[in-house]
Design a protein around this motif. Structure first.
Motif, PDB file in Angstrom:
ATOM      1  N   ALA A  42     -33.174  49.307  20.861  1.00  0.00           N
ATOM      2  CA  ALA A  42     -33.407  48.879  19.491  1.00  0.00           C
ATOM      3  C   ALA A  42     -33.073  47.405  19.281  1.00  0.00           C
ATOM      4  CB  ALA A  42     -32.586  49.730  18.533  1.00  0.00           C
ATOM      5  N   GLY A  43     -32.099  46.872  20.042  1.00  0.00           N
ATOM      6  CA  GLY A  43     -31.750  45.459  19.931  1.00  0.00           C
ATOM      7  C   GLY A  43     -30.435  45.188  19.231  1.00  0.00           C
ATOM      8  N   PHE A  44     -29.462  46.083  19.364  1.00  0.00           N
ATOM      9  CA  PHE A  44     -28.139  45.819  18.800  1.00  0.00           C
ATOM     10  C   PHE A  44     -27.070  46.331  19.751  1.00  0.00           C
ATOM     11  CE2 PHE A  44     -29.170  50.042  17.304  1.00  0.00           C
ATOM     12  CZ  PHE A  44     -27.979  50.733  17.317  1.00  0.00           C
ATOM     13  N   SER A  45     -25.857  45.831  19.575  1.00  0.00           N
ATOM     14  CA  SER A  45     -24.730  46.203  20.410  1.00  0.00           C
ATOM     15  C   SER A  45     -23.842  47.166  19.623  1.00  0.00           C
ATOM     16  CB  SER A  45     -23.942  44.953  20.797  1.00  0.00           C
ATOM     17  OG  SER A  45     -22.960  45.258  21.737  1.00  0.00           O
ATOM     18  N   ILE A  46     -23.120  48.032  20.332  1.00  0.00           N
ATOM     19  CA  ILE A  46     -22.283  49.018  19.651  1.00  0.00           C
ATOM     20  C   ILE A  46     -20.828  48.871  20.079  1.00  0.00           C
ATOM     21  CG2 ILE A  46     -24.225  50.623  19.575  1.00  0.00           C
ATOM     22  CD1 ILE A  46     -22.633  52.339  21.639  1.00  0.00           C
ATOM     23  N   ARG A  47     -19.963  49.547  19.326  1.00  0.00           N
ATOM     24  CA  ARG A  47     -18.551  49.625  19.698  1.00  0.00           C
ATOM     25  C   ARG A  47     -17.977  50.931  19.185  1.00  0.00           C
ATOM     26  NH1 ARG A  47     -15.326  48.062  15.193  1.00  0.00           N
ATOM     27  NH2 ARG A  47     -16.582  46.990  13.639  1.00  0.00           N
ATOM     28  N   ARG A  64     -16.524  57.988  16.075  1.00  0.00           N
ATOM     29  CA  ARG A  64     -17.513  57.189  15.346  1.00  0.00           C
ATOM     30  C   ARG A  64     -17.853  55.949  16.164  1.00  0.00           C
ATOM     31  NH1 ARG A  64     -14.947  55.447  10.456  1.00  0.00           N
ATOM     32  NH2 ARG A  64     -14.988  57.635   9.892  1.00  0.00           N
ATOM     33  N   PHE A  65     -19.157  55.793  16.457  1.00  0.00           N
ATOM     34  CA  PHE A  65     -19.686  54.612  17.126  1.00  0.00           C
ATOM     35  C   PHE A  65     -20.448  53.808  16.080  1.00  0.00           C
ATOM     36  CE2 PHE A  65     -20.010  58.166  20.220  1.00  0.00           C
ATOM     37  CZ  PHE A  65     -18.967  57.781  21.052  1.00  0.00           C
ATOM     38  N   VAL A  66     -20.218  52.493  16.052  1.00  0.00           N
ATOM     39  CA  VAL A  66     -20.846  51.655  15.032  1.00  0.00           C
ATOM     40  C   VAL A  66     -21.491  50.423  15.663  1.00  0.00           C
ATOM     41  CG1 VAL A  66     -19.252  52.366  13.196  1.00  0.00           C
ATOM     42  CG2 VAL A  66     -18.696  50.389  14.598  1.00  0.00           C
ATOM     43  N   CYS A  67     -22.307  49.751  14.881  1.00  0.00           N
ATOM     44  CA  CYS A  67     -22.878  48.464  15.270  1.00  0.00           C
ATOM     45  C   CYS A  67     -21.732  47.453  15.336  1.00  0.00           C
ATOM     46  CB  CYS A  67     -23.910  48.042  14.216  1.00  0.00           C
ATOM     47  SG  CYS A  67     -24.635  46.415  14.491  1.00  0.00           S
ATOM     48  N   VAL A  68     -21.804  46.475  16.237  1.00  0.00           N
ATOM     49  CA  VAL A  68     -20.720  45.502  16.348  1.00  0.00           C
ATOM     50  C   VAL A  68     -20.586  44.641  15.099  1.00  0.00           C
ATOM     51  CG1 VAL A  68     -20.674  45.317  18.847  1.00  0.00           C
ATOM     52  CG2 VAL A  68     -22.165  43.829  17.573  1.00  0.00           C
ATOM     53  N   MET A 130     -25.622  41.192  25.150  1.00  0.00           N
ATOM     54  CA  MET A 130     -24.808  41.825  24.120  1.00  0.00           C
ATOM     55  C   MET A 130     -23.581  42.467  24.757  1.00  0.00           C
ATOM     56  SD  MET A 130     -27.658  43.421  21.560  1.00  0.00           S
ATOM     57  CE  MET A 130     -28.216  44.626  22.742  1.00  0.00           C
ATOM     58  N   PRO A 131     -22.427  42.442  24.066  1.00  0.00           N
ATOM     59  CA  PRO A 131     -21.170  42.909  24.674  1.00  0.00           C
ATOM     60  C   PRO A 131     -21.202  44.322  25.246  1.00  0.00           C
ATOM     61  CG  PRO A 131     -20.731  41.794  22.619  1.00  0.00           C
ATOM     62  CD  PRO A 131     -22.216  41.880  22.734  1.00  0.00           C
ATOM     63  N   SER A 132     -21.812  45.268  24.563  1.00  0.00           N
ATOM     64  CA  SER A 132     -21.786  46.642  25.072  1.00  0.00           C
ATOM     65  C   SER A 132     -22.731  46.849  26.254  1.00  0.00           C
ATOM     66  CB  SER A 132     -22.135  47.638  23.963  1.00  0.00           C
ATOM     67  OG  SER A 132     -23.483  47.500  23.566  1.00  0.00           O
ATOM     68  N   GLN A 133     -23.599  45.891  26.524  1.00  0.00           N
ATOM     69  CA  GLN A 133     -24.569  46.020  27.614  1.00  0.00           C
ATOM     70  C   GLN A 133     -24.108  45.343  28.899  1.00  0.00           C
ATOM     71  OE1 GLN A 133     -27.046  48.025  27.105  1.00  0.00           O
ATOM     72  NE2 GLN A 133     -26.542  48.214  24.952  1.00  0.00           N
ATOM     73  N   ARG A 134     -23.112  44.474  28.824  1.00  0.00           N
ATOM     74  CA  ARG A 134     -22.673  43.718  29.991  1.00  0.00           C
ATOM     75  C   ARG A 134     -21.679  44.534  30.808  1.00  0.00           C
ATOM     76  NH1 ARG A 134     -20.954  38.758  26.571  1.00  0.00           N
ATOM     77  NH2 ARG A 134     -19.035  39.266  27.618  1.00  0.00           N
ATOM     78  N   LYS A 135     -22.073  44.904  32.013  1.00  0.00           N
ATOM     79  CA  LYS A 135     -21.215  45.698  32.888  1.00  0.00           C
ATOM     80  C   LYS A 135     -21.349  45.208  34.327  1.00  0.00           C
ATOM     81  CE  LYS A 135     -20.152  49.196  29.974  1.00  0.00           C
ATOM     82  NZ  LYS A 135     -20.216  48.508  28.734  1.00  0.00           N
ATOM     83  N   ASN A 170     -31.673  39.657  34.869  1.00  0.00           N
ATOM     84  CA  ASN A 170     -31.685  40.958  35.540  1.00  0.00           C
ATOM     85  C   ASN A 170     -30.320  41.369  36.085  1.00  0.00           C
ATOM     86  OD1 ASN A 170     -34.457  40.980  35.110  1.00  0.00           O
ATOM     87  ND2 ASN A 170     -34.847  39.930  37.030  1.00  0.00           N
ATOM     88  N   LEU A 171     -29.341  40.485  36.009  1.00  0.00           N
ATOM     89  CA  LEU A 171     -28.038  40.761  36.616  1.00  0.00           C
ATOM     90  C   LEU A 171     -27.225  41.765  35.813  1.00  0.00           C
ATOM     91  CD1 LEU A 171     -26.299  40.139  39.014  1.00  0.00           C
ATOM     92  CD2 LEU A 171     -25.381  38.175  37.814  1.00  0.00           C
ATOM     93  N   GLY A 172     -27.193  41.640  34.489  1.00  0.00           N
ATOM     94  CA  GLY A 172     -26.470  42.608  33.671  1.00  0.00           C
ATOM     95  C   GLY A 172     -25.073  42.186  33.277  1.00  0.00           C
ATOM     96  N   PHE A 173     -24.619  41.014  33.700  1.00  0.00           N
ATOM     97  CA  PHE A 173     -23.332  40.491  33.266  1.00  0.00           C
ATOM     98  C   PHE A 173     -23.348  38.969  33.368  1.00  0.00           C
ATOM     99  CE2 PHE A 173     -22.903  41.659  37.725  1.00  0.00           C
ATOM    100  CZ  PHE A 173     -22.322  40.548  38.302  1.00  0.00           C
TER     101      PHE A 173
END
Length: 186
Positions: A42-47, A64-68, A130-135, A170-173
């Motif tokens: 969708a294009g948003f990060s969660i926390r 509860r998970f929310v948008c950042v 986005m923070p929740s996607q970087r691993k 393509n790296l992911g972090f």
């Protein structure tokens, strides 16, 4: 993305990837991963915002998970004449996913799902930042360790990883995540 009176609703997410009320998950981590993947599409990060645990058996009963961008920043108590104030990142976004433990089936069911955002969503080309996607994945961690053991510096090993996956996107972090992985390793 549909825009109705300042409300942004993701439209590019497949129906099977969209949460709905009553949807069940085996564990709350699986629900987090599902909602995080939905946020990526969708294009948003969660926390993770709130958790309620049963005190007797130490099991999560509500999560509860929310948008950042949920909530607003509190008043800054530091000195008022700050030369470089931090940018405002939160705007009171109401998008969330709430899961509740069904004690009979021992599964987590979606109790509440709000898909509307009051801010613009990210483009697919920037989602990986986005923070929740970087691993740092386990595979990349092994390659980072091997590069370090062979004498490559941080910058060189990061550039090597980027070339292996055909670019930074393509790296992911990020380079900072790479550096943080090393610090926690020490």
């Amino acid at each position: 993305m549909d825009v109705l009176m300042g409300i942004h609703v993701p439209f590019n997410v497949p129906v099977e990837s969209t949460p709905y009320k009553g949807m069940e998950f085996e564990a709350n981590e699986i629900a987090y991963d599902f909602y995080n993947e939905y946020g990526r599409k969708a294009g948003f990060s969660i926390r993770k915002e709130y958790v309620n645990k049963c005190k007797k058996i130490e099991v999560v009963t509500l999560r509860r998970f929310v948008c950042v961008k949920e909530g607003v920043r509190g008043k800054d108590k530091r000195y008022q004449n700050i030369k470089k104030p931090r940018a405002e990142t939160r705007c009171g976004c109401e998008a969330r996913l709430v899961i509740v433990l069904n004690r009979d089936s021992k599964k987590y069911a979606v109790n509440e799902f709000i898909a509307e955002h009051n801010h613009y969503l990210h483009f697919p080309s920037t989602v990986h930042m986005m923070p929740s996607q970087r691993k740092v994945t386990a595979t990349h961690a092994i390659e980072i360790d091997l590069a370090h053991e062979s004498g490559l510096r941080l910058k060189q090993s990061y550039e090597l990883l980027c070339k292996q996956v055909d670019g930074y996107d393509n790296l992911g972090f990020t380079k900072q995540d790479h550096k943080n992985y090393f610090r926690t390793k020490r």
